[in-house]
Motif scaffolding. Structure first.
Motif, mmCIF file in Angstrom:
data_model
loop_
_atom_site.group_PDB
_atom_site.id
_atom_site.type_symbol
_atom_site.label_atom_id
_atom_site.label_comp_id
_atom_site.label_asym_id
_atom_site.label_seq_id
_atom_site.Cartn_x
_atom_site.Cartn_y
_atom_site.Cartn_z
ATOM 1 N N VAL A 257 2.845 22.083 26.393
ATOM 2 C CA VAL A 257 1.853 21.778 25.284
ATOM 3 C C VAL A 257 1.143 20.626 25.363
ATOM 4 O O VAL A 257 1.815 19.503 25.615
ATOM 5 C CB VAL A 257 2.743 21.697 23.830
ATOM 6 N N ALA A 258 -0.227 20.673 25.383
ATOM 7 C CA ALA A 258 -1.102 19.308 25.400
ATOM 8 C C ALA A 258 -1.069 18.621 24.144
ATOM 9 O O ALA A 258 -1.293 19.298 23.235
ATOM 10 C CB ALA A 258 -2.344 19.794 26.005
ATOM 11 N N VAL A 259 -0.944 17.255 23.991
ATOM 12 C CA VAL A 259 -0.732 16.584 22.852
ATOM 13 C C VAL A 259 -1.472 15.237 23.024
ATOM 14 O O VAL A 259 -1.595 14.738 24.241
ATOM 15 C CB VAL A 259 0.464 16.229 22.241
ATOM 16 N N GLU A 260 -2.045 14.491 21.846
ATOM 17 C CA GLU A 260 -2.369 13.353 21.925
ATOM 18 C C GLU A 260 -1.282 12.411 21.398
ATOM 19 O O GLU A 260 -0.504 12.677 20.581
ATOM 20 C CB GLU A 260 -3.722 13.270 21.260
ATOM 21 N N VAL A 261 -1.221 11.156 22.053
ATOM 22 C CA VAL A 261 -0.260 10.294 21.361
ATOM 23 C C VAL A 261 -0.475 8.868 21.005
ATOM 24 O O VAL A 261 -1.653 8.672 21.372
ATOM 25 C CB VAL A 261 1.114 10.215 22.758
ATOM 26 N N GLY A 262 0.426 8.145 20.492
ATOM 27 C CA GLY A 262 -0.072 7.010 19.979
ATOM 28 C C GLY A 262 1.386 6.176 20.021
ATOM 29 O O GLY A 262 2.556 6.864 20.166
ATOM 30 N N LYS A 263 1.371 4.883 20.051
ATOM 31 C CA LYS A 263 2.337 4.062 20.245
ATOM 32 C C LYS A 263 2.876 3.249 18.969
ATOM 33 O O LYS A 263 1.972 2.722 18.178
ATOM 34 C CB LYS A 263 2.275 2.848 21.386
ATOM 35 N N VAL A 264 4.071 3.235 18.816
ATOM 36 C CA VAL A 264 4.783 2.336 17.779
ATOM 37 C C VAL A 264 4.497 0.837 17.807
ATOM 38 O O VAL A 264 4.878 0.446 18.912
ATOM 39 C CB VAL A 264 6.124 2.683 17.323
ATOM 40 N N GLU A 265 3.700 0.198 17.276
ATOM 41 C CA GLU A 265 3.399 -1.124 17.352
ATOM 42 C C GLU A 265 4.003 -2.095 16.287
ATOM 43 O O GLU A 265 4.242 -1.522 15.145
ATOM 44 C CB GLU A 265 1.803 -1.481 17.400
ATOM 45 N N THR A 266 4.044 -3.542 16.517
ATOM 46 C CA THR A 266 4.625 -4.287 15.728
ATOM 47 C C THR A 266 3.241 -5.059 15.191
ATOM 48 O O THR A 266 2.442 -5.472 16.120
ATOM 49 C CB THR A 266 5.673 -5.581 16.244
ATOM 50 N N THR A 267 3.265 -5.382 13.832
ATOM 51 C CA THR A 267 1.941 -6.344 13.472
ATOM 52 C C THR A 267 2.561 -6.938 12.176
ATOM 53 O O THR A 267 3.613 -6.585 11.434
ATOM 54 C CB THR A 267 0.987 -5.268 13.067
ATOM 55 N N ALA A 268 1.741 -7.955 11.519
ATOM 56 C CA ALA A 268 2.008 -8.601 10.500
ATOM 57 C C ALA A 268 1.405 -7.786 9.322
ATOM 58 O O ALA A 268 0.174 -7.579 9.112
ATOM 59 C CB ALA A 268 1.473 -9.806 10.463
ATOM 60 N N LEU A 269 2.327 -7.556 8.287
ATOM 61 C CA LEU A 269 1.889 -6.993 6.880
ATOM 62 C C LEU A 269 2.239 -7.698 5.931
ATOM 63 O O LEU A 269 3.220 -8.242 5.705
ATOM 64 C CB LEU A 269 2.332 -5.463 6.767
ATOM 65 N N THR A 270 1.437 -7.444 4.921
ATOM 66 C CA THR A 270 1.731 -8.167 3.490
ATOM 67 C C THR A 270 1.635 -7.112 2.271
ATOM 68 O O THR A 270 0.910 -6.359 2.250
ATOM 69 C CB THR A 270 0.490 -9.357 3.263
ATOM 70 N N ASP A 271 2.511 -7.510 1.455
ATOM 71 C CA ASP A 271 2.541 -6.496 0.136
ATOM 72 C C ASP A 271 1.602 -7.137 -0.942
ATOM 73 O O ASP A 271 1.843 -8.611 -1.220
ATOM 74 C CB ASP A 271 3.924 -6.282 -0.318
ATOM 75 N N GLU A 272 0.584 -6.676 -1.480
ATOM 76 C CA GLU A 272 -0.227 -7.309 -2.412
ATOM 77 C C GLU A 272 -0.397 -6.527 -3.778
ATOM 78 O O GLU A 272 -0.075 -5.283 -3.611
ATOM 79 C CB GLU A 272 -1.490 -7.497 -1.863
ATOM 80 N N ALA A 273 -0.640 -7.156 -4.839
ATOM 81 C CA ALA A 273 -0.986 -6.626 -6.087
ATOM 82 C C ALA A 273 -2.244 -6.864 -6.536
ATOM 83 O O ALA A 273 -2.761 -7.914 -6.295
ATOM 84 C CB ALA A 273 0.162 -7.154 -7.148
ATOM 85 N N GLN A 274 -2.947 -5.740 -6.823
ATOM 86 C CA GLN A 274 -4.514 -6.108 -7.250
ATOM 87 C C GLN A 274 -4.593 -5.997 -8.720
ATOM 88 O O GLN A 274 -3.917 -5.350 -9.493
ATOM 89 C CB GLN A 274 -5.257 -4.816 -6.514
ATOM 90 N N ALA A 275 -5.543 -6.753 -9.099
ATOM 91 C CA ALA A 275 -5.786 -7.055 -10.356
ATOM 92 C C ALA A 275 -7.198 -7.614 -10.665
ATOM 93 O O ALA A 275 -7.864 -7.862 -9.628
ATOM 94 C CB ALA A 275 -4.895 -7.802 -11.078
ATOM 95 N N VAL A 276 -7.435 -7.410 -11.795
ATOM 96 C CA VAL A 276 -8.960 -8.126 -12.275
ATOM 97 C C VAL A 276 -8.764 -9.193 -13.269
ATOM 98 O O VAL A 276 -7.818 -9.020 -14.097
ATOM 99 C CB VAL A 276 -9.944 -6.924 -12.833
ATOM 100 N N GLY A 277 -9.682 -10.197 -13.129
ATOM 101 C CA GLY A 277 -9.564 -11.321 -14.104
ATOM 102 C C GLY A 277 -10.524 -11.964 -14.534
ATOM 103 O O GLY A 277 -11.919 -11.560 -13.943
ATOM 104 N N THR A 278 -10.627 -13.183 -15.117
ATOM 105 C CA THR A 278 -12.013 -13.950 -15.437
ATOM 106 C C THR A 278 -11.622 -15.236 -15.135
ATOM 107 O O THR A 278 -10.701 -15.613 -15.203
ATOM 108 C CB THR A 278 -12.003 -13.778 -16.980
ATOM 109 N N LEU A 279 -12.646 -16.017 -14.492
ATOM 110 C CA LEU A 279 -12.698 -17.429 -14.129
ATOM 111 C C LEU A 279 -12.626 -18.215 -15.550
ATOM 112 O O LEU A 279 -13.715 -17.878 -16.337
ATOM 113 C CB LEU A 279 -13.735 -17.635 -13.267
#
Length: 414
Positions: A56-78
């Motif tokens: 069976v012909a398939v396309e593949v990708g590699k498991v990579e390591t990278t830096a990730l950040t968990d973020e919380a989005q909000a709106v505010g006022t200056l």
């Protein structure tokens, strides 16, 4: 006669149809070019279709390591670091203004001078009364030393002196209130009064803002409270300045959670050296909750949902019955995390360097399916799938074809 013409027309149409059929099928089939055209090769089968030898012909990708950040989005006022609306404490008529609209002012600089003619006269009167009271007190003390007056008279003049001094202090305080000065360094706004205006106590004159630093106030759901701390970094973007991102830090959190929205008020501070940030601007705030330096990610296409679980199909290198390198499939359940720009974080189920199927999953019906890696984009993760040389590690996974399992047993017993 008409019947004869109709019969001739039908015969002509039939002859023309037979001639066209013979030309298309007999003539084209005997063409030298048609005879010499090779059959299309199956070696370049697209992903998901059967390749050579039943693979069976398939396309593949590699498991990579990278830096990730968990973020919380909000709106505010200056908000400005310090901001006040300048107001007089006493009523009076404006005699002079000591600033211009939008001017930078220093702490203690005169902003408004009220007419102080009456109050200044009261100060002079109080000064005269203090002089008289001081002289009387001094005279009575000298007379007391010679027993010409009683101690009660001396106490009375001393009290009169204190009353006169208090009245002088009151008159001077009233005189000082006729001058309105800047309470801190800042930028004056647009004045609301002019010279000659009569101001009542508490009337608005001008707003004064300290823009050296600004605050951004925003709210986050209460579930983020365990992850919030003082000094945490935030990134702020403004609709008015879409090309810029500003870095800041959390300075305070409200101890009270809003019962109506179940959210907590957070305040972060931002540097404002060029004065581009202004109070009242709408802000979008990304709060960095945590950072993982070596997170494992795979392309989104590699993750397959099935019955409430997530899976990937690994590409495992083995050797076939003839001892040639081969690749087989191995389904693995994974636990996913954050998603970032076409990538999915894998918390459990894969390791760095693993190769997974990104296209052609439909034809991979079970573990051990023989795979042909198709490289459609030049450099591919196909080169990362190295064939097993020897040893038990080269054994095919459960469910592999019989020839692959036989080859694996032969390699393991050598």
């Amino acid at each position: 006669m008409k019947q004869l013409h109709a019969a001739v027309a039908v015969v002509g149409i039939a002859v023309a149809s037979l001639a066209a059929y013979w030309y298309q099928h007999k003539g084209a089939g005997s063409s030298p070019q048609a005879a010499s055209t090779p059959a299309p090769s199956r070696a370049a089968a697209p992903a998901g279709r059967a390749g050579p030898a039943g693979t069976v012909a398939v396309e593949v990708g590699k498991v990579e390591t990278t830096a990730l950040t968990d973020e919380a989005q909000a709106v505010g006022t200056l908000r400005s670091r310090q901001g006040v609306v300048v107001r007089p404490e006493v009523a009076g008529r404006i005699a002079a203004l000591g600033f211009r609209d939008g001017q930078q002012v220093r702490k203690g600089q005169l902003l408004v001078q009220l007419d102080d003619t009456l109050v200044a006269a009261q100060v002079k009167q109080a000064q005269a009364e203090v002089s008289i009271a001081r002289a009387n007190d001094q005279r009575n003390r000298e007379l007391l030393a010679e027993n010409f007056v009683s101690q009660a008279a001396v106490d009375q003049t001393a009290a009169n002196l204190q009353v006169a001094e208090a009245q002088l202090a009151l008159a001077r305080a009233q005189l000082e209130r006729m001058k309105i000065v800047a309470p801190f360094n800042g930028t004056a706004g647009i004045r609301l009064v002019n010279v000659g205006d009569y101001l009542a106590a508490g009337a608005d004159i001008v707003n004064l803002e300290d823009l050296s630093r600004v605050y951004v106030d925003f709210r986050l759901p209460e579930r983020y409270l365990p992850q919030l701390r003082i000094g945490q970094s935030v990134q702020v973007t403004l609709d008015a300045l879409p090309q810029r991102r500003f870095q800041g830090r959390i300075e305070a959190m409200d101890p009270l959670v809003d019962a109506s929205g179940r959210s907590v008020l957070v305040r972060a501070s931002l540097d404002n050296p060029d004065g581009m940030l202004r109070p009242g601007m709408f802000a979008r705030v990304d709060t960095v909750l945590s950072t993982r330096a070596k997170a494992l990610v795979v392309p989104e296409e590699a993750v397959l949902p099935d019955a409430g679980k997530q899976y990937v199909i690994k590409v495992v290198p083995v050797q076939d019955a003839q001892g040639q390198p081969a690749r087989v499939s191995q389904r693995s359940e994974v636990q996913t995390g954050a998603r970032r720009q076409g990538r999915v974080e894998i918390l459990k189920g894969v390791e760095a360097g693993d190769v997974v199927v990104t296209a052609g999953h439909q034809r991979v019906a079970r573990d051990g399916t023989m795979l042909q890696v198709v490289d459609l984009g030049g450099a591919s993760a196909a080169s990362e799938v190295t064939p097993a040389a020897s040893g038990p590690a080269a054994s095919a996974p459960a469910g592999a074809p019989a020839d692959a399992r036989v080859a694996a047993r032969q390699i393991g017993t050598r």
